[in-house]
Design a protein around this motif. Sequence first.
Motif, short mmCIF file in Angstrom:
data_model
loop_
_atom_site.label_atom_id
_atom_site.label_comp_id
_atom_site.label_asym_id
_atom_site.label_seq_id
_atom_site.Cartn_x
_atom_site.Cartn_y
_atom_site.Cartn_z
N LYS A 111 -3.11 5.23 -14.54
CA LYS A 111 -3.50 4.99 -13.15
C LYS A 111 -4.85 4.24 -13.08
CE LYS A 111 -2.91 8.33 -10.03
NZ LYS A 111 -2.82 9.71 -9.47
N LEU A 149 -4.96 0.31 -11.82
CA LEU A 149 -5.71 0.01 -10.59
C LEU A 149 -6.76 -1.07 -10.86
CD1 LEU A 149 -6.06 0.91 -7.61
CD2 LEU A 149 -7.93 2.39 -8.39
N ASN A 150 -7.47 -0.93 -11.97
CA ASN A 150 -8.49 -1.92 -12.31
C ASN A 150 -7.86 -3.27 -12.63
OD1 ASN A 150 -10.30 -3.19 -14.74
ND2 ASN A 150 -11.60 -2.13 -13.25
N LYS A 190 -5.16 -4.64 -11.61
CA LYS A 190 -4.67 -5.36 -10.43
C LYS A 190 -5.78 -5.62 -9.42
CE LYS A 190 -2.80 -7.69 -8.07
NZ LYS A 190 -2.01 -8.89 -8.29
N MET A 191 -6.56 -4.58 -9.09
CA MET A 191 -7.36 -4.61 -7.86
C MET A 191 -8.85 -4.90 -8.03
SD MET A 191 -5.10 -4.36 -5.51
CE MET A 191 -5.98 -3.92 -4.00
N ARG A 192 -9.40 -4.84 -9.28
CA ARG A 192 -10.85 -5.07 -9.41
C ARG A 192 -11.22 -6.40 -8.77
NH1 ARG A 192 -13.19 -8.39 -12.83
NH2 ARG A 192 -15.46 -8.36 -12.85
N LEU A 249 2.11 5.74 -9.62
CA LEU A 249 1.48 4.42 -9.82
C LEU A 249 1.68 3.55 -8.59
CD1 LEU A 249 2.49 3.79 -13.56
CD2 LEU A 249 0.14 3.92 -12.69
N MET A 265 -0.35 4.85 -5.60
CA MET A 265 -1.76 4.55 -5.79
C MET A 265 -2.06 3.10 -5.41
SD MET A 265 -3.72 4.20 -9.39
CE MET A 265 -2.71 2.76 -9.73
N LEU A 266 -1.20 2.17 -5.84
CA LEU A 266 -1.43 0.75 -5.55
C LEU A 266 -1.33 0.49 -4.05
CD1 LEU A 266 0.52 -0.72 -8.59
CD2 LEU A 266 -1.89 -1.18 -8.07
N ALA A 288 -4.22 1.72 -2.20
CA ALA A 288 -5.42 0.89 -2.43
C ALA A 288 -5.33 -0.45 -1.71
CB ALA A 288 -5.61 0.67 -3.94
N CYS A 323 -2.60 -2.64 -1.85
CA CYS A 323 -1.82 -3.65 -2.59
C CYS A 323 -0.38 -3.65 -2.08
CB CYS A 323 -1.85 -3.32 -4.07
SG CYS A 323 -1.08 -4.58 -5.09
N SER A 335 -7.86 -2.70 -19.69
CA SER A 335 -7.48 -3.49 -18.52
C SER A 335 -7.34 -4.99 -18.84
CB SER A 335 -8.55 -3.30 -17.44
OG SER A 335 -8.40 -4.24 -16.40
#
Lengths: 423, 423
Positions: A248, A252-253, A255-257, A282, A285-286, A289, A291, A374
């Motif tokens: 997770k 998250l990092n 994709k989204m950082r 997963l 969570m995306l 966030a 996404c 990542s």
Amino acid sequence: MMSSTDLDAVMTELGERARAASRILALTPSAAKDKALRAAAQAIRIDAKLILAANAQDMEAGTAKGLSASMLDRLMLNSARIEAMAKGLEDIARLPDPVGRSLAEWTRPNGIHISRVAVPLGVIGIIYESRPNVTADAAALCLKSGNATILRGGSESFHSSQAILRALKGGFTACGLPADAVQMVPTTDREAVGVMLRLSDYIDVIVPRGGKSLVERVVAESRIPLFQHLEGICHTYVDGSADLEMAKAVVLNAKMRRTGICGATETLLVDAACAKTHLAPLVAMLIDAGCEVRGDQQAMQADGRVLPAAEADWSTEYLDAIISVKVVDGVKAAVDHINTYGSHHTEAILAEDAGAAEAFLNGCDSAIVLWNASTQFADGGEFGMGAEIGISTGKMHARGPVGVEQLCTFKYVVRGSGQVRPG
Amino acid sequence: MMSSTDLDAVMTELGERARAASRILALTPSAAKDKALRAAAQAIRIDAKLILAANAQDMEAGTAKGLSASMLDRLMLNSARIEAMAKGLEDIARLPDPVGRSLAEWTRPNGIHISRVAVPLGVIGIIYESRPNVTADAAALCLKSGNATILRGGSESFHSSQAILRALKGGFTACGLPADAVQMVPTTDREAVGVMLRLSDYIDVIVPRGGKSLVERVVAESRIPLFQHLEGICHTYVDGSADLEMAKAVVLNAKMRRTGICGATETLLVDAACAKTHLAPLVAMLIDAGCEVRGDQQAMQADGRVLPAAEADWSTEYLDAIISVKVVDGVKAAVDHINTYGSHHTEAILAEDAGAAEAFLNGCDSAIVLWNASTQFADGGEFGMGAEIGISTGKMHARGPVGVEQLCTFKYVVRGSGQVRPG
């Protein structure tokens, strides 16, 4: 607009001057190059007002032309960005000199001693779009590695780039380096790019820096080798053996950082073996966030908010808060998917099983493969290479981050005592 | 002749098969590759009669077509040449595996461990002319380095190459390697080369092996990176500090050992500082050895038998017992001449003065530079690299002899424990 005869003459002269400068730069000691880079940094600070005035001209023209907000942001300079440019030059001055390194050496039974020594490539052509700071970054990396540079900036940033170039040249020549160490194509004529791409007698490598359409044009037309980077369709694969909490955090990092960089994950592959436990958390969570998730049948069943993925999604670089999600049957299927739909850039596996990880690392035909880390680490700075001029998705010469070492080639230096070849 | 639609379909299928085979070869262990190479050597010995019969067919057609004696000699196979081919495969089996070598590794402050690992390039296309043994040599070097090969032989050697290919494939498949590890373009249609040079989705690098006109065509048309070797206009420079006896021995070998190879010296440069003592003996020695000398004014004055050199002589690769001779004003002038007229292949300096030698070795922009040794050492075997697939005069990826290490690229393998990129 210049006539094509004039354009040919102008470009050939640029090429000849660059080649002559490259002969001098190849023999310039480290200390002289580093001093020139520091002098250029100082010149940029001193010229800050002139550079900002030139940039204001470009910004005005860009606004009138109706450039998008993100284009205008890339074009815009302010005091902080100018200081960052100057600091960037000083950082490059502090890197070890890549030229002259002995890459290998051995002695043959007949007594000749052979060494493979790093030498500059020669003349590097940079074709870029709106970001004017590329002018300083690219020229400095090329100079550090003993190369002459021919820059071809975008028309939007023409005045800003010219002002930066004047400062660079001032710094370089004040330290005794040739004025032609860095030159800029003096016209924004689109045809000039075509002429530049045929100057194979004078330019050793072309680095296109910009969007897909620019890179595609360069790839189609160039008669000169390229450090090319077309797309970063990066994958993260969550193996059946993955720890869910680590997966997770890393997904998250990845994709989204930052969604707009080439190392951002665009497709999440989840092993069928852990789909029951890992897929829903997963995906949730995306989405939580911010996404957008486009998935296959199983992903859609795991979370009602998942949109259906089309075939094109598997080969799309979103550069945005969008991800495609697919369930695959183990590491081999993940590797097959990546080698089929990916762009040979960067792929990661999340796994506790070392055998699965090794199969993934060996099987993916990509510049960078990561285990339990990542995909956003795909970056010359994160690799400890100092600054980079881009990330190459080609396999020849340079692959992955292109730093000063990759801006060198090598020669074989053979030392003998009169040996002749028998037979 | 095939229609162009059929040709596209045939070539695309070859490409797809090669890509699929390359995925398997990249993961094939050293022992399996070496076993397959030894089996192929055995198959060539067993098939010797079939290969000789196919070769007789080619020789007959070549004679009828009026091929020159030297062309026919290149085409001709006999028992000794077939045995040499088989032995060549066994030699390549004995080389260390270039795949999987760790080229560099380091750990970052955040704990991720990065290694740069050698991996195969993928699919290699070989375009060659009359010598049928290239079929075995090239395929074996590519297989050793984990690559799939697409061969396009000359029409003159078509039957011989097909017979050799059958033996190779027999050996490879008997050891469990994919049949498509090595394939041959099934038509001698000239258009097939053009199609092959555009298959950039399936072929990673093209190696043209043949005369200048073949290489020029490939350079002009290819959309795929090349290991190219256009010409070997090699120089030997005799510095003012040179020992005359050493210079005589090395110059004689550099020019006359074999005049037809790319590392043969084509131009002799003599420092004005020693022209009085060194020029006449060097020129007389060459003429006495049967070499035609074409010289500048001073060379003509040194020996009445010297013919006048035209401007074109300074950029001519004779590949024959002919040499051009010029007096230059010291090492800097020698380097300038070489960088202007040479082909960036191989250059030698004869000198006792280490400073002059270093200036020469650093200044010449060539793949191989030698101090007190013959230019005829420009050879992968002489360098201790085992067999070579050619000598590259390009600067990208490979430069100088191209052996199995140069048939590899690399990838970055990153091992972490859940690291994410901050910021």
